[in-house]
Scaffold this motif. Sequence first.
Motif, PDB file in Angstrom:
ATOM      1  N   VAL B 138      30.321  69.357  81.103  1.00 41.55           N
ATOM      2  CA  VAL B 138      30.594  68.009  81.602  1.00 41.55           C
ATOM      3  C   VAL B 138      32.060  67.648  81.394  1.00 41.55           C
ATOM      4  N   ASN B 139      32.569  67.926  80.191  1.00 45.13           N
ATOM      5  CA  ASN B 139      33.956  67.573  79.912  1.00 45.13           C
ATOM      6  C   ASN B 139      34.935  68.375  80.765  1.00 45.13           C
ATOM      7  N   ARG B 140      34.611  69.647  81.022  1.00 46.29           N
ATOM      8  CA  ARG B 140      35.447  70.444  81.919  1.00 46.29           C
ATOM      9  C   ARG B 140      35.484  69.814  83.309  1.00 46.29           C
ATOM     10  N   ALA B 141      34.304  69.380  83.756  1.00 51.24           N
ATOM     11  CA  ALA B 141      34.223  68.771  85.094  1.00 51.24           C
ATOM     12  C   ALA B 141      35.022  67.467  85.129  1.00 51.24           C
ATOM     13  N   LEU B 142      34.902  66.672  84.061  1.00 52.64           N
ATOM     14  CA  LEU B 142      35.594  65.373  84.038  1.00 52.64           C
ATOM     15  C   LEU B 142      37.108  65.548  83.994  1.00 52.64           C
ATOM     16  N   THR B 143      37.591  66.420  83.114  1.00 51.68           N
ATOM     17  CA  THR B 143      39.040  66.595  83.004  1.00 51.68           C
ATOM     18  C   THR B 143      39.572  67.386  84.198  1.00 51.68           C
ATOM     19  N   GLY B 144      38.767  68.373  84.652  1.00 56.53           N
ATOM     20  CA  GLY B 144      39.197  69.202  85.774  1.00 56.53           C
ATOM     21  C   GLY B 144      39.377  68.399  87.057  1.00 56.53           C
ATOM     22  N   SER B 145      38.513  67.412  87.249  1.00 50.45           N
ATOM     23  CA  SER B 145      38.585  66.625  88.479  1.00 50.45           C
ATOM     24  C   SER B 145      39.641  65.521  88.360  1.00 50.45           C
ATOM     25  N   GLY B 146      40.267  65.420  87.199  1.00 52.26           N
ATOM     26  CA  GLY B 146      41.322  64.430  87.024  1.00 52.26           C
ATOM     27  C   GLY B 146      40.815  63.026  86.727  1.00 52.26           C
ATOM     28  N   LEU B 147      39.504  62.876  86.560  1.00 52.47           N
ATOM     29  CA  LEU B 147      38.956  61.556  86.244  1.00 52.47           C
ATOM     30  C   LEU B 147      39.372  61.105  84.844  1.00 52.47           C
ATOM     31  N   PHE B 148      39.377  62.097  83.928  1.00 47.46           N
ATOM     32  CA  PHE B 148      39.765  61.789  82.555  1.00 47.46           C
ATOM     33  C   PHE B 148      40.869  62.744  82.132  1.00 47.46           C
ATOM     34  N   ASN B 149      41.788  62.264  81.335  1.00 43.25           N
ATOM     35  CA  ASN B 149      42.825  63.137  80.826  1.00 43.25           C
ATOM     36  C   ASN B 149      42.360  63.865  79.570  1.00 43.25           C
ATOM     37  N   GLU B 150      41.587  63.138  78.747  1.00 45.47           N
ATOM     38  CA  GLU B 150      41.120  63.679  77.487  1.00 45.47           C
ATOM     39  C   GLU B 150      39.626  63.933  77.573  1.00 45.47           C
ATOM     40  N   PRO B 151      39.125  64.991  76.914  1.00 45.54           N
ATOM     41  CA  PRO B 151      37.672  65.154  76.862  1.00 45.54           C
ATOM     42  C   PRO B 151      37.022  63.961  76.147  1.00 45.54           C
ATOM     43  N   VAL B 152      35.812  63.621  76.575  1.00 46.62           N
ATOM     44  CA  VAL B 152      35.097  62.481  76.012  1.00 46.62           C
ATOM     45  C   VAL B 152      34.178  62.967  74.898  1.00 46.62           C
ATOM     46  N   GLN B 153      34.085  62.196  73.846  1.00 42.89           N
ATOM     47  CA  GLN B 153      33.164  62.547  72.756  1.00 42.89           C
ATOM     48  C   GLN B 153      31.731  62.239  73.191  1.00 42.89           C
ATOM     49  N   LEU B 154      30.968  63.289  73.523  1.00 40.23           N
ATOM     50  CA  LEU B 154      29.579  63.082  73.947  1.00 40.23           C
ATOM     51  C   LEU B 154      28.599  63.639  72.916  1.00 40.23           C
ATOM     52  N   ALA B 155      28.875  64.867  72.462  1.00 37.19           N
ATOM     53  CA  ALA B 155      27.984  65.460  71.467  1.00 37.19           C
ATOM     54  C   ALA B 155      28.123  64.698  70.151  1.00 37.19           C
TER      55      ALA B 155
END
Lengths: 260, 288
Positions: B138-155
């Motif tokens: 999920v974090n790869r998808a979020l940062t890869g698509s440029g939506l987020f710059n930093e990975p989000v703390q999910l786990a």
Amino acid sequence: MRTFLRIASSVYALAIYGFIFLPVVVLVLFSLQATSFPIPPFTGPSLRWYEAVLSDTRLTSALVNSLLVAALSSAAAVTLGFLSAWGFARFHLPGSALLRGLITLPLTVSYLIIGMGLLVLFNWAGIPKSLISAGIGHVVINLPLCFAIIYSQMGDHQINIERAARDLGAPEWKVLLLISVPVMAPAIFAGFFLSMTFSWDEFVISFLLTRFDTTLPVEIWNLLRSGLNPKTNAVGSLVFAVSIVLVVLFELTLLRKKPA
Amino acid sequence: MSITENNGQALPRADRALPWALVTPALGWTLLFFVLPFIAMGLSSLTAHDGGAFTLSNYSEFFTNPSYWQAMVNSLQVTAIVTVISVLLAYPFAWILAEQVPERWQRLALMLAVLPFWTSYVVRSYSWLLVLAQNGVVNRALTGSGLFNEPVQLANTRLATVIGFVHFFVMLLTLTIFANLKQLSPSYRKAAADLGAGPVRTFLHVVLPLTLPGIMVGAFLTFVLCIGDYITPQILGGNNELLMPQLVMMQIGRRGDFPLASALSIILMAVVTVAYLACARWLKIERA
């Protein structure tokens, strides 16, 4: 309106399927990962982690333990379940509804509490932790299930066959073994395979009641302490494969109904 | 009372023992390894950790220690959130499977929907960890698509626990609600249509109320299984906030305090019993 509903339904169903399958696909995909971390980008395919699992003696012996405990505890659960289901279906016992309720009661209690109770009892009685203790717990959780499945499949048409056998002079044990067991075989196998899937996957009771020799879910739990690891993916994928086989066997045995 | 065969014939005296011989092993097992342990747990909960005399201190500790109390509050909150989200997600899905999917594909569609049910429970929670981890899918998808710059703390958050639980219970509730919808006689819907109700009104005033008992049974099942589960919160939630089963296991694992663990288990069971009594009306309808 109608086409809108169709499109909306399809989109929704696909989204839910996606949600449901996401972790499983990720698990299996990264079990084929060539590098040491099960994270994107995917660098596979490689079977090296499956080799690592199969050459890990702790995991393989846990796998054998799991299958052994599952098979034996399910056999015990299905035997006790069948005998009691037969007794309750064929005879009117005093307090029968209450007694049937007692047998199915463990279904309503969480595994954690069943395991806790056994742990306290065995601790008091001085019985050491072992696979046998865990197996006893597995019979407790699967007996109500086997009983319920077999009891619900006891039809009246079988009574006549049993009576005919008795009239022809068969003793009670022969009626049970040569008539009732074969007639009830689909339900008996269904109960057996369903308990196998539950026992095979059961964690909390085994975790509480075993110490050195333990089952696969507990061993996987221990693996998790080392963090994300493709070996865990590989062993998880293998467990999934075994469960699917058991579920297919369950479906085939329960659905292979004879015309009544 | 006499023992009779189920056609009413009394058994010959010589055979009186037979029915008891059949049911005693199962009853004995249940008494010895289910009822007796429960009694042992009850007695244990009334003793002090260092053994000895009768005391209510384990129970009073639960009610006075805010961190224990907090675990129960967390458990109830997570369970309530999970139950509501799971029902809301599963109902439309079960409805689509029952109403929109052609009859001959329904079995396959349902089997596919519950297939991941059969992965190992421990492994399933771990798989979500792979998906939600700092460098996970999920974090790869979020940062890869440029939506987020930093990975989000999910786990290791409550969100992760809820996602893991919802995943499991959507499958379970889809099964129960689907069965409920299929049992509904089509004549109700036809009657509503004949009386001039549109599809929306038919659903709201006929289908939904008639499937409510099934939903309640499924929701109760979700509640019981969710509040008693240790694996998902332990793997996905981490130790940031404790739920009741984690607290129980902690007493055993780290402190070897069986009496307190027993008392906490009994409190947990009492909560489930209260939930059962609250749902009893619907649960009884279902059984009748």
